[in-house]
Design a protein around this motif. Structure first.
Motif, PDB file in Angstrom:
ATOM      1  N   UNK A  24       0.793  -1.223   0.000  1.00  0.00           N
ATOM      2  CA  UNK A  24       0.000   0.000   0.000  1.00  0.00           C
ATOM      3  C   UNK A  24       0.823   1.270   0.000  1.00  0.00           C
ATOM      4  N   UNK A  25       2.133   1.176   0.186  1.00  0.00           N
ATOM      5  CA  UNK A  25       2.988   2.357   0.226  1.00  0.00           C
ATOM      6  C   UNK A  25       3.663   2.657  -1.108  1.00  0.00           C
ATOM      7  N   UNK A  26       3.349   1.888  -2.149  1.00  0.00           N
ATOM      8  CA  UNK A  26       3.957   2.136  -3.455  1.00  0.00           C
ATOM      9  C   UNK A  26       3.528   3.489  -4.005  1.00  0.00           C
ATOM     10  N   UNK A  27       4.463   4.146  -4.660  1.00  0.00           N
ATOM     11  CA  UNK A  27       4.182   5.424  -5.307  1.00  0.00           C
ATOM     12  C   UNK A  27       4.456   5.279  -6.795  1.00  0.00           C
ATOM     13  N   UNK A  28       3.783   6.087  -7.596  1.00  0.00           N
ATOM     14  CA  UNK A  28       3.940   6.020  -9.040  1.00  0.00           C
ATOM     15  C   UNK A  28       5.418   6.146  -9.407  1.00  0.00           C
ATOM     16  N   UNK A  29       5.905   5.196 -10.211  1.00  0.00           N
ATOM     17  CA  UNK A  29       7.292   5.203 -10.638  1.00  0.00           C
ATOM     18  C   UNK A  29       8.181   4.265  -9.844  1.00  0.00           C
ATOM     19  N   UNK A  30       7.687   3.709  -8.749  1.00  0.00           N
ATOM     20  CA  UNK A  30       8.478   2.756  -7.974  1.00  0.00           C
ATOM     21  C   UNK A  30       8.720   1.493  -8.800  1.00  0.00           C
ATOM     22  N   UNK A  31       9.908   0.961  -8.694  1.00  0.00           N
ATOM     23  CA  UNK A  31      10.262  -0.269  -9.393  1.00  0.00           C
ATOM     24  C   UNK A  31      10.293  -1.402  -8.383  1.00  0.00           C
ATOM     25  N   UNK A  32       9.636  -2.480  -8.743  1.00  0.00           N
ATOM     26  CA  UNK A  32       9.623  -3.658  -7.880  1.00  0.00           C
ATOM     27  C   UNK A  32      10.213  -4.835  -8.647  1.00  0.00           C
ATOM     28  N   UNK A  33      10.841  -5.742  -7.907  1.00  0.00           N
ATOM     29  CA  UNK A  33      11.418  -6.949  -8.482  1.00  0.00           C
ATOM     30  C   UNK A  33      10.622  -8.130  -7.963  1.00  0.00           C
ATOM     31  N   UNK A  34      10.122  -8.939  -8.879  1.00  0.00           N
ATOM     32  CA  UNK A  34       9.336 -10.103  -8.509  1.00  0.00           C
ATOM     33  C   UNK A  34       9.999 -11.356  -9.058  1.00  0.00           C
ATOM     34  N   UNK A  35       9.372 -12.484  -8.799  1.00  0.00           N
ATOM     35  CA  UNK A  35       9.888 -13.728  -9.348  1.00  0.00           C
ATOM     36  C   UNK A  35       9.645 -13.835 -10.853  1.00  0.00           C
ATOM     37  N   UNK A  36       8.881 -12.867 -11.418  1.00  0.00           N
ATOM     38  CA  UNK A  36       8.619 -12.845 -12.858  1.00  0.00           C
ATOM     39  C   UNK A  36       9.361 -11.715 -13.563  1.00  0.00           C
ATOM     40  N   UNK A  37      10.139 -10.939 -12.852  1.00  0.00           N
ATOM     41  CA  UNK A  37      10.900  -9.867 -13.485  1.00  0.00           C
ATOM     42  C   UNK A  37      10.718  -8.524 -12.799  1.00  0.00           C
ATOM     43  N   UNK A  38      11.074  -7.463 -13.534  1.00  0.00           N
ATOM     44  CA  UNK A  38      11.020  -6.101 -13.029  1.00  0.00           C
ATOM     45  C   UNK A  38       9.740  -5.424 -13.509  1.00  0.00           C
ATOM     46  N   UNK A  39       9.140  -4.628 -12.615  1.00  0.00           N
ATOM     47  CA  UNK A  39       7.913  -3.905 -12.952  1.00  0.00           C
ATOM     48  C   UNK A  39       7.987  -2.495 -12.374  1.00  0.00           C
ATOM     49  N   UNK A  40       7.348  -1.553 -13.070  1.00  0.00           N
ATOM     50  CA  UNK A  40       7.242  -0.196 -12.555  1.00  0.00           C
ATOM     51  C   UNK A  40       5.773   0.039 -12.178  1.00  0.00           C
ATOM     52  N   UNK A  41       5.573   0.626 -11.020  1.00  0.00           N
ATOM     53  CA  UNK A  41       4.226   0.880 -10.516  1.00  0.00           C
ATOM     54  C   UNK A  41       3.632   2.061 -11.268  1.00  0.00           C
ATOM     55  N   UNK A  42       2.449   1.850 -11.862  1.00  0.00           N
ATOM     56  CA  UNK A  42       1.776   2.888 -12.636  1.00  0.00           C
ATOM     57  C   UNK A  42       0.764   3.668 -11.798  1.00  0.00           C
ATOM     58  N   UNK A  43       0.242   3.066 -10.766  1.00  0.00           N
ATOM     59  CA  UNK A  43      -0.767   3.713  -9.933  1.00  0.00           C
ATOM     60  C   UNK A  43      -1.905   2.758  -9.639  1.00  0.00           C
ATOM     61  N   UNK A  44      -2.933   3.309  -9.055  1.00  0.00           N
ATOM     62  CA  UNK A  44      -4.121   2.532  -8.708  1.00  0.00           C
ATOM     63  C   UNK A  44      -5.040   2.492  -9.928  1.00  0.00           C
ATOM     64  N   UNK A  45      -5.620   1.327 -10.192  1.00  0.00           N
ATOM     65  CA  UNK A  45      -6.531   1.156 -11.326  1.00  0.00           C
ATOM     66  C   UNK A  45      -7.825   1.923 -11.088  1.00  0.00           C
ATOM     67  N   UNK A  46      -8.638   1.983 -12.117  1.00  0.00           N
ATOM     68  CA  UNK A  46      -9.901   2.727 -12.056  1.00  0.00           C
ATOM     69  C   UNK A  46     -10.846   2.172 -10.997  1.00  0.00           C
ATOM     70  N   UNK A  47     -10.702   0.890 -10.663  1.00  0.00           N
ATOM     71  CA  UNK A  47     -11.587   0.311  -9.648  1.00  0.00           C
ATOM     72  C   UNK A  47     -11.236   0.784  -8.238  1.00  0.00           C
ATOM     73  N   UNK A  48     -10.096   1.488  -8.087  1.00  0.00           N
ATOM     74  CA  UNK A  48      -9.703   2.027  -6.796  1.00  0.00           C
ATOM     75  C   UNK A  48      -9.086   1.018  -5.857  1.00  0.00           C
ATOM     76  N   UNK A  49      -8.859  -0.172  -6.345  1.00  0.00           N
ATOM     77  CA  UNK A  49      -8.355  -1.239  -5.485  1.00  0.00           C
ATOM     78  C   UNK A  49      -7.109  -1.908  -6.047  1.00  0.00           C
TER      79      UNK A  49
END
Length: 99
Positions: free
Chosen positions: A49-74
């Motif tokens: 819940x503390x991710x901010x737009x532009x944060x990069x996360x590393x998962x077991x499937x690769x690297x991802x950049x956080x885009x924001x919260x989807x339209x559903x708000x969740x």
């Protein structure tokens, strides 16, 4: 005499609690496999819940950049990004050391 009785009671209670924990079937599970640990860690970081737009996360499937919260708000939205290490850099002497 009263103090001795209280100490004896506490000691017996402690022994009983220890015995009950040793034979408790609900806590006895083997630790998760490495793949399961990686999956759980990836799930935790993708739902942080503390991710901010532009944060990069590393998962077991690769690297991802956080885009924001989807339209559903969740739902969190991510965009995959290429690995910052090129494949030739990985093989050219870079080592990953377990802590």
């Amino acid at each position: 005499m009263h103090r001795f009785s209280a100490i004896l009671f506490c000691l017996l209670l402690l022994i009983a609690m220890t015995e009950a924990q040793e034979y408790s079937p609900r806590i006895r599970r083997p630790p998760p496999a490495l793949a399961e640990q990686e999956r759980l860690a990836s799930e935790l970081v993708m739902t942080d819940g503390l991710l901010q737009k532009g944060d990069i996360v590393v998962t077991d499937h690769g690297y991802y950049v956080f885009q924001g919260i989807a339209a559903d708000g969740f739902t969190n939205e991510f965009r995959p990004i290429p690995s910052p290490l090129k494949s030739d850099q990985k093989a050219s002497g870079l080592r990953f050391v377990d802590p």
